[in-house]
Design a protein around this motif. Structure first.
Motif, short mmCIF file in Angstrom:
data_model
loop_
_atom_site.label_atom_id
_atom_site.label_comp_id
_atom_site.label_asym_id
_atom_site.label_seq_id
_atom_site.Cartn_x
_atom_site.Cartn_y
_atom_site.Cartn_z
N GLN A 44 0.84 -1.18 0.00
CA GLN A 44 0.00 0.00 0.00
C GLN A 44 0.88 1.24 0.00
N LYS A 58 -3.01 5.43 -1.87
CA LYS A 58 -3.51 4.40 -2.78
C LYS A 58 -4.12 3.25 -2.00
N GLU A 59 -4.92 2.48 -2.69
CA GLU A 59 -5.51 1.31 -2.07
C GLU A 59 -4.48 0.19 -1.94
N ARG A 60 -4.74 -0.68 -1.00
CA ARG A 60 -3.88 -1.85 -0.84
C ARG A 60 -4.06 -2.77 -2.05
#
Length: 127
Positions: free
Chosen positions: A39, A43-45
């Motif tokens: 991650q 930002k998204e994982r």
């Protein structure tokens, strides 16, 4: 108590290498597939890779890491590794390992399929 502990992160120059380790306790690798996620800030994982315990198959979910990253496991040490070569600034993120609810990986990765998570280790690629 199931526990996963990541180590091996750090600061590395572009083109360098790191090997992340995920030491598990409270369960055996024989019954859980283990995945690596990352991650980046804002930002998204995202799922990076997974290794099945049932047959040892490996999966890589991010096109940019294929050919540069390699996942492996040492059942005797109850540890999963992520060897990262030719690192790029875009690889900078917190890397997590996680145990999947099944002993096999899937062709598509979903965070919700992983029940147990480590605390993460920071990887920074910068000159």
């Amino acid at each position: 108590q199931l526990q996963l502990v990541e180590s091996g992160g750090g600061l590395v120059q572009p083109g360098g290498s790191l090997r992340l380790s995920c030491a598990v306790s409270g369960f055996t690798l024989d019954y859980y597939a283990i995945g690596w996620f990352r991650q980046a800030p804002g930002k998204e994982r995202e799922g990076v890779s997974c290794i099945s315990s049932s047959d040892g198959r490996t999966y890589y979910y991010v096109d940019s890491v294929k050919g540069r990253f390699a996942i492996s496991r040492d059942s005797a040490k109850n540890t999963v590794y992520l060897q990262m070569n030719s690192l790029e600034p875009e690889d900078t993120a917190v890397y997590y390992c996680a145990a999947r609810n099944w002993d096999y990986c899937s062709a598509y990765v979903y965070v919700k399929d992983y029940a147990y998570w480590g605390q993460g280790t920071q990887v920074t690629v910068s000159s």
